[in-house]
Design a protein around this motif. Structure first.
Motif, PDB file in Angstrom:
ATOM      1  N   VAL A   1      15.627 -93.863  13.726  1.00 55.07           N
ATOM      2  CA  VAL A   1      16.234 -93.141  14.842  1.00 55.07           C
ATOM      3  C   VAL A   1      17.385 -92.290  14.318  1.00 55.07           C
ATOM      4  O   VAL A   1      18.208 -92.773  13.544  1.00 55.07           O
ATOM      5  N   SER A   2      17.414 -91.024  14.750  1.00 54.70           N
ATOM      6  CA  SER A   2      18.546 -90.153  14.442  1.00 54.70           C
ATOM      7  C   SER A   2      19.299 -89.858  15.731  1.00 54.70           C
ATOM      8  O   SER A   2      18.692 -89.575  16.769  1.00 54.70           O
ATOM      9  N   GLU A   3      20.601 -89.931  15.658  1.00 57.78           N
ATOM     10  CA  GLU A   3      21.440 -89.552  16.787  1.00 57.78           C
ATOM     11  C   GLU A   3      21.792 -88.081  16.640  1.00 57.78           C
ATOM     12  O   GLU A   3      22.382 -87.654  15.638  1.00 57.78           O
ATOM     13  N   SER A   4      21.414 -87.275  17.624  1.00 60.85           N
ATOM     14  CA  SER A   4      21.665 -85.832  17.563  1.00 60.85           C
ATOM     15  C   SER A   4      23.090 -85.520  17.982  1.00 60.85           C
ATOM     16  O   SER A   4      23.581 -86.032  19.009  1.00 60.85           O
ATOM     17  N   ALA A   5      23.756 -84.683  17.210  1.00 59.32           N
ATOM     18  CA  ALA A   5      25.093 -84.231  17.571  1.00 59.32           C
ATOM     19  C   ALA A   5      25.019 -83.358  18.819  1.00 59.32           C
ATOM     20  O   ALA A   5      24.062 -82.604  19.012  1.00 59.32           O
ATOM     21  N   LEU A   6      26.037 -83.454  19.669  1.00 59.50           N
ATOM     22  CA  LEU A   6      26.080 -82.705  20.921  1.00 59.50           C
ATOM     23  C   LEU A   6      27.255 -81.736  20.911  1.00 59.50           C
ATOM     24  O   LEU A   6      28.326 -82.038  20.359  1.00 59.50           O
ATOM     25  N   LYS A   7      27.064 -80.584  21.536  1.00 60.07           N
ATOM     26  CA  LYS A   7      28.169 -79.646  21.700  1.00 60.07           C
ATOM     27  C   LYS A   7      29.180 -80.227  22.695  1.00 60.07           C
ATOM     28  O   LYS A   7      28.890 -81.171  23.427  1.00 60.07           O
ATOM     29  N   ARG A   8      30.371 -79.654  22.704  1.00 65.05           N
ATOM     30  CA  ARG A   8      31.483 -80.222  23.459  1.00 65.05           C
ATOM     31  C   ARG A   8      31.116 -80.510  24.918  1.00 65.05           C
ATOM     32  O   ARG A   8      31.350 -81.603  25.436  1.00 65.05           O
ATOM     33  N   GLU A   9      30.517 -79.516  25.586  1.00 61.89           N
ATOM     34  CA  GLU A   9      30.196 -79.701  26.994  1.00 61.89           C
ATOM     35  C   GLU A   9      29.102 -80.751  27.190  1.00 61.89           C
ATOM     36  O   GLU A   9      29.118 -81.509  28.174  1.00 61.89           O
ATOM     37  N   GLU A  10      28.166 -80.817  26.247  1.00 62.55           N
ATOM     38  CA  GLU A  10      27.109 -81.831  26.335  1.00 62.55           C
ATOM     39  C   GLU A  10      27.674 -83.224  26.073  1.00 62.55           C
ATOM     40  O   GLU A  10      27.312 -84.194  26.749  1.00 62.55           O
ATOM     41  N   PHE A  11      28.568 -83.325  25.094  1.00 63.84           N
ATOM     42  CA  PHE A  11      29.167 -84.617  24.777  1.00 63.84           C
ATOM     43  C   PHE A  11      29.978 -85.128  25.958  1.00 63.84           C
ATOM     44  O   PHE A  11      29.924 -86.313  26.308  1.00 63.84           O
ATOM     45  N   ALA A  12      30.741 -84.218  26.593  1.00 65.30           N
ATOM     46  CA  ALA A  12      31.550 -84.611  27.749  1.00 65.30           C
ATOM     47  C   ALA A  12      30.673 -85.081  28.903  1.00 65.30           C
ATOM     48  O   ALA A  12      31.041 -85.984  29.660  1.00 65.30           O
ATOM     49  N   LYS A  13      29.495 -84.485  29.038  1.00 61.34           N
ATOM     50  CA  LYS A  13      28.599 -84.831  30.143  1.00 61.34           C
ATOM     51  C   LYS A  13      27.839 -86.123  29.898  1.00 61.34           C
ATOM     52  O   LYS A  13      27.704 -86.957  30.798  1.00 61.34           O
ATOM     53  N   TYR A  14      27.335 -86.299  28.668  1.00 63.31           N
ATOM     54  CA  TYR A  14      26.444 -87.418  28.391  1.00 63.31           C
ATOM     55  C   TYR A  14      27.104 -88.580  27.651  1.00 63.31           C
ATOM     56  O   TYR A  14      26.551 -89.681  27.605  1.00 63.31           O
ATOM     57  N   ARG A  15      28.257 -88.365  27.045  1.00 64.71           N
ATOM     58  CA  ARG A  15      28.899 -89.432  26.276  1.00 64.71           C
ATOM     59  C   ARG A  15      30.291 -89.739  26.830  1.00 64.71           C
ATOM     60  O   ARG A  15      30.487 -90.719  27.508  1.00 64.71           O
ATOM     61  N   ASP A  16      31.258 -88.865  26.518  1.00 62.71           N
ATOM     62  CA  ASP A  16      32.640 -89.142  26.897  1.00 62.71           C
ATOM     63  C   ASP A  16      33.422 -87.834  26.792  1.00 62.71           C
ATOM     64  O   ASP A  16      33.305 -87.125  25.785  1.00 62.71           O
ATOM     65  N   PRO A  17      34.203 -87.476  27.807  1.00 61.12           N
ATOM     66  CA  PRO A  17      35.003 -86.241  27.696  1.00 61.12           C
ATOM     67  C   PRO A  17      36.091 -86.318  26.642  1.00 61.12           C
ATOM     68  O   PRO A  17      36.628 -85.301  26.208  1.00 61.12           O
ATOM     69  N   ASP A  18      36.415 -87.527  26.201  1.00 63.10           N
ATOM     70  CA  ASP A  18      37.430 -87.718  25.165  1.00 63.10           C
ATOM     71  C   ASP A  18      36.767 -87.599  23.796  1.00 63.10           C
ATOM     72  O   ASP A  18      35.898 -88.394  23.440  1.00 63.10           O
TER      73      ASP A  18
END
Length: 211
Positions: A178-195
Protein backbone atom coordinates in the motif's frame (compact mmCIF):
# COMPACT_ATOMS: atom_id res chain seq x y z
CA UNK A 1 -33.93 -37.16 -20.92
CA UNK A 2 -30.15 -36.81 -20.64
CA UNK A 3 -28.57 -33.76 -22.29
CA UNK A 4 -26.70 -34.40 -25.49
CA UNK A 5 -23.08 -33.87 -24.41
CA UNK A 6 -21.55 -33.68 -27.92
CA UNK A 7 -24.08 -31.04 -28.95
CA UNK A 8 -23.41 -29.06 -25.79
CA UNK A 9 -19.67 -29.10 -26.47
CA UNK A 10 -20.23 -28.00 -30.06
CA UNK A 11 -22.45 -25.17 -28.86
CA UNK A 12 -19.72 -23.97 -26.48
CA UNK A 13 -17.11 -24.12 -29.23
CA UNK A 14 -19.37 -22.17 -31.57
CA UNK A 15 -20.03 -19.54 -28.90
CA UNK A 16 -16.28 -19.16 -28.22
CA UNK A 17 -15.60 -18.79 -31.92
CA UNK A 18 -18.33 -16.16 -32.23
CA UNK A 19 -16.95 -14.19 -29.29
CA UNK A 20 -13.42 -14.44 -30.68
CA UNK A 21 -14.60 -13.28 -34.07
CA UNK A 22 -16.38 -10.29 -32.54
CA UNK A 23 -13.38 -9.34 -30.41
CA UNK A 24 -11.51 -6.14 -31.23
CA UNK A 25 -8.90 -6.72 -28.54
CA UNK A 26 -5.20 -6.41 -29.27
CA UNK A 27 -3.60 -7.86 -26.18
CA UNK A 28 -0.02 -7.00 -27.10
CA UNK A 29 0.21 -3.83 -29.22
CA UNK A 30 4.03 -3.67 -28.83
CA UNK A 31 4.22 0.03 -28.11
CA UNK A 32 7.59 1.57 -28.91
CA UNK A 33 9.84 4.08 -27.19
CA UNK A 34 10.89 7.21 -29.06
CA UNK A 35 14.54 6.57 -29.99
CA UNK A 36 15.37 10.28 -29.94
CA UNK A 37 13.27 12.12 -27.33
CA UNK A 38 13.92 15.84 -27.00
CA UNK A 39 11.36 17.30 -24.57
CA UNK A 40 13.29 16.70 -21.36
CA UNK A 41 12.31 17.95 -17.91
CA UNK A 42 14.17 17.44 -14.65
CA UNK A 43 11.91 17.04 -11.62
CA UNK A 44 13.27 17.96 -8.20
CA UNK A 45 11.56 16.62 -5.08
CA UNK A 46 12.33 18.33 -1.76
CA UNK A 47 11.24 16.63 1.45
CA UNK A 48 10.64 18.44 4.75
CA UNK A 49 9.48 17.26 8.16
CA UNK A 50 10.36 13.56 7.86
CA UNK A 51 11.39 11.90 11.16
CA UNK A 52 14.37 10.33 9.41
CA UNK A 53 15.92 9.55 6.03
CA UNK A 54 14.33 7.36 3.36
CA UNK A 55 15.82 3.98 2.60
CA UNK A 56 14.69 3.85 -1.01
CA UNK A 57 13.12 5.89 -3.80
CA UNK A 58 11.68 4.94 -7.18
CA UNK A 59 9.79 6.64 -10.00
CA UNK A 60 7.13 5.34 -12.36
CA UNK A 61 5.94 7.42 -15.32
CA UNK A 62 2.76 6.24 -17.00
CA UNK A 63 2.20 7.35 -20.60
CA UNK A 64 -1.30 7.10 -22.01
CA UNK A 65 -2.55 7.23 -25.60
CA UNK A 66 -4.09 10.68 -25.98
CA UNK A 67 -5.43 13.25 -25.95
CA UNK A 68 -7.59 11.43 -28.52
CA UNK A 69 -7.99 7.64 -28.51
CA UNK A 70 -9.57 7.35 -31.95
CA UNK A 71 -6.47 5.44 -33.06
CA UNK A 72 -7.29 2.64 -30.60
CA UNK A 73 -9.26 -0.52 -31.47
CA UNK A 74 -13.02 -0.28 -30.98
CA UNK A 75 -14.51 -1.42 -27.70
CA UNK A 76 -15.80 -4.96 -27.40
CA UNK A 77 -19.30 -5.19 -28.94
CA UNK A 78 -20.70 -7.21 -26.03
CA UNK A 79 -19.00 -5.83 -22.91
CA UNK A 80 -18.34 -2.32 -24.18
CA UNK A 81 -14.78 -2.58 -22.90
CA UNK A 82 -11.51 -3.53 -24.49
CA UNK A 83 -8.60 -5.27 -22.77
CA UNK A 84 -6.24 -3.55 -25.18
CA UNK A 85 -3.90 -1.52 -22.96
CA UNK A 86 -3.78 2.21 -23.64
CA UNK A 87 -0.77 2.93 -21.43
CA UNK A 88 2.93 2.19 -21.08
CA UNK A 89 5.09 2.57 -17.97
CA UNK A 90 8.68 3.79 -17.84
CA UNK A 91 10.78 3.65 -14.67
CA UNK A 92 13.63 6.19 -14.85
CA UNK A 93 16.46 6.19 -12.37
CA UNK A 94 16.34 8.47 -9.34
CA UNK A 95 19.28 10.63 -8.26
CA UNK A 96 19.55 11.22 -4.52
CA UNK A 97 21.06 14.66 -4.09
CA UNK A 98 20.75 14.51 -0.28
CA UNK A 99 18.60 12.89 2.40
CA UNK A 100 15.88 15.42 1.62
CA UNK A 101 16.23 15.98 -2.14
CA UNK A 102 15.74 13.71 -5.14
CA UNK A 103 15.85 14.29 -8.89
CA UNK A 104 14.62 12.37 -11.92
CA UNK A 105 14.19 12.98 -15.65
CA UNK A 106 10.89 13.06 -17.54
CA UNK A 107 10.55 13.15 -21.32
CA UNK A 108 7.21 14.36 -22.64
CA UNK A 109 7.97 12.66 -25.97
CA UNK A 110 9.36 9.39 -24.58
CA UNK A 111 6.89 7.27 -26.58
CA UNK A 112 6.86 6.86 -30.36
CA UNK A 113 3.85 8.39 -32.11
CA UNK A 114 2.82 5.97 -34.85
CA UNK A 115 -0.03 3.94 -36.33
CA UNK A 116 -0.11 0.93 -34.02
CA UNK A 117 -3.55 -0.41 -34.97
CA UNK A 118 -4.10 0.68 -38.58
CA UNK A 119 -6.51 3.42 -37.48
CA UNK A 120 -4.26 6.47 -37.51
CA UNK A 121 -1.36 7.90 -35.53
CA UNK A 122 -1.45 7.33 -31.77
CA UNK A 123 0.06 10.19 -29.80
CA UNK A 124 0.87 10.18 -26.10
CA UNK A 125 0.43 12.23 -22.92
CA UNK A 126 1.75 11.62 -19.43
CA UNK A 127 -0.98 10.19 -17.24
CA UNK A 128 1.18 10.69 -14.16
CA UNK A 129 4.74 10.74 -12.87
CA UNK A 130 4.93 9.14 -9.42
CA UNK A 131 7.76 9.33 -6.91
CA UNK A 132 7.55 6.60 -4.26
CA UNK A 133 9.61 6.77 -1.07
CA UNK A 134 10.24 3.86 1.31
CA UNK A 135 11.04 5.07 4.85
CA UNK A 136 13.01 2.14 6.29
CA UNK A 137 12.81 -0.52 3.59
CA UNK A 138 10.79 -2.90 5.78
CA UNK A 139 8.64 -5.12 3.54
CA UNK A 140 5.43 -4.49 5.49
CA UNK A 141 5.59 -0.71 5.86
CA UNK A 142 3.60 1.97 4.05
CA UNK A 143 5.40 3.60 1.14
CA UNK A 144 4.78 7.29 0.45
CA UNK A 145 3.90 8.37 -3.09
CA UNK A 146 3.60 11.79 -4.74
CA UNK A 147 2.08 12.32 -8.19
CA UNK A 148 2.46 14.93 -10.95
CA UNK A 149 0.31 15.27 -14.05
CA UNK A 150 1.39 16.17 -17.59
CA UNK A 151 0.09 19.73 -17.13
CA UNK A 152 1.84 20.15 -13.78
CA UNK A 153 5.14 19.15 -15.35
CA UNK A 154 4.74 21.61 -18.22
CA UNK A 155 3.81 24.57 -15.99
CA UNK A 156 7.19 24.26 -14.16
CA UNK A 157 5.54 25.58 -10.98
CA UNK A 158 6.36 24.08 -7.56
CA UNK A 159 3.67 21.76 -6.20
CA UNK A 160 3.57 21.09 -2.46
CA UNK A 161 1.84 18.03 -1.02
CA UNK A 162 1.64 16.39 2.39
CA UNK A 163 1.65 13.03 4.17
CA UNK A 164 0.78 12.29 7.78
CA UNK A 165 4.06 12.06 9.67
CA UNK A 166 2.79 9.09 11.68
CA UNK A 167 2.93 6.93 8.53
CA UNK A 168 6.73 7.08 8.42
CA UNK A 169 7.90 3.52 9.10
CA UNK A 170 4.38 2.35 10.04
CA UNK A 171 3.46 -1.26 9.30
CA UNK A 172 0.45 -1.98 7.12
CA UNK A 173 -2.52 -3.76 8.74
CA UNK A 174 -2.64 -6.26 5.85
CA UNK A 175 0.01 -7.89 3.62
CA UNK A 176 -0.90 -6.18 0.35
CA UNK A 177 1.54 -3.40 -0.67
CA UNK A 178 0.00 0.00 0.00
CA UNK A 179 1.22 3.49 -0.88
CA UNK A 180 -0.14 6.56 0.84
CA UNK A 181 -0.60 9.33 -1.73
CA UNK A 182 0.48 12.82 -0.79
CA UNK A 183 -2.34 15.38 -0.82
CA UNK A 184 -2.31 19.06 -1.72
CA UNK A 185 -3.05 21.52 1.07
CA UNK A 186 -6.77 21.85 0.39
CA UNK A 187 -7.16 18.08 -0.03
CA UNK A 188 -5.23 17.36 3.15
CA UNK A 189 -7.37 19.84 5.10
CA UNK A 190 -10.53 18.19 3.76
CA UNK A 191 -9.63 14.52 4.11
CA UNK A 192 -7.01 14.44 6.87
CA UNK A 193 -6.49 17.48 9.11
CA UNK A 194 -6.40 21.25 8.51
CA UNK A 195 -3.35 21.39 10.79
CA UNK A 196 -0.21 20.77 8.73
CA UNK A 197 2.21 20.89 11.67
CA UNK A 198 2.38 17.10 11.98
CA UNK A 199 3.09 16.30 8.35
CA UNK A 200 5.85 15.40 5.95
CA UNK A 201 5.83 17.74 2.98
CA UNK A 202 7.12 17.09 -0.53
CA UNK A 203 7.56 19.85 -3.10
CA UNK A 204 7.86 18.74 -6.72
CA UNK A 205 9.04 21.10 -9.43
CA UNK A 206 9.87 20.35 -13.05
CA UNK A 207 12.28 22.40 -15.15
CA UNK A 208 12.69 21.97 -18.89
CA UNK A 209 16.22 21.48 -20.16
CA UNK A 210 16.21 23.63 -23.26
CA UNK A 211 19.00 23.19 -25.83
Amino acid sequence: MKPNAPLAVLALVAMAAMLTGCSNAVMDPKYERNPNPRQKYVVTAKIDGAPGPFKGASVNIRYKVGPSQECMPDAEPISGHSPTPDSFDIKPSVHRASETEYRFDVYLDAMASKDYFGKGICTWVIDYAALTLRPTGAPDEYSLAAFMSHAEIETELPISMYWQRKLYGTSRPHPQPVSESALKREEFAKYRDPDLSDTISVTLQAKELRP
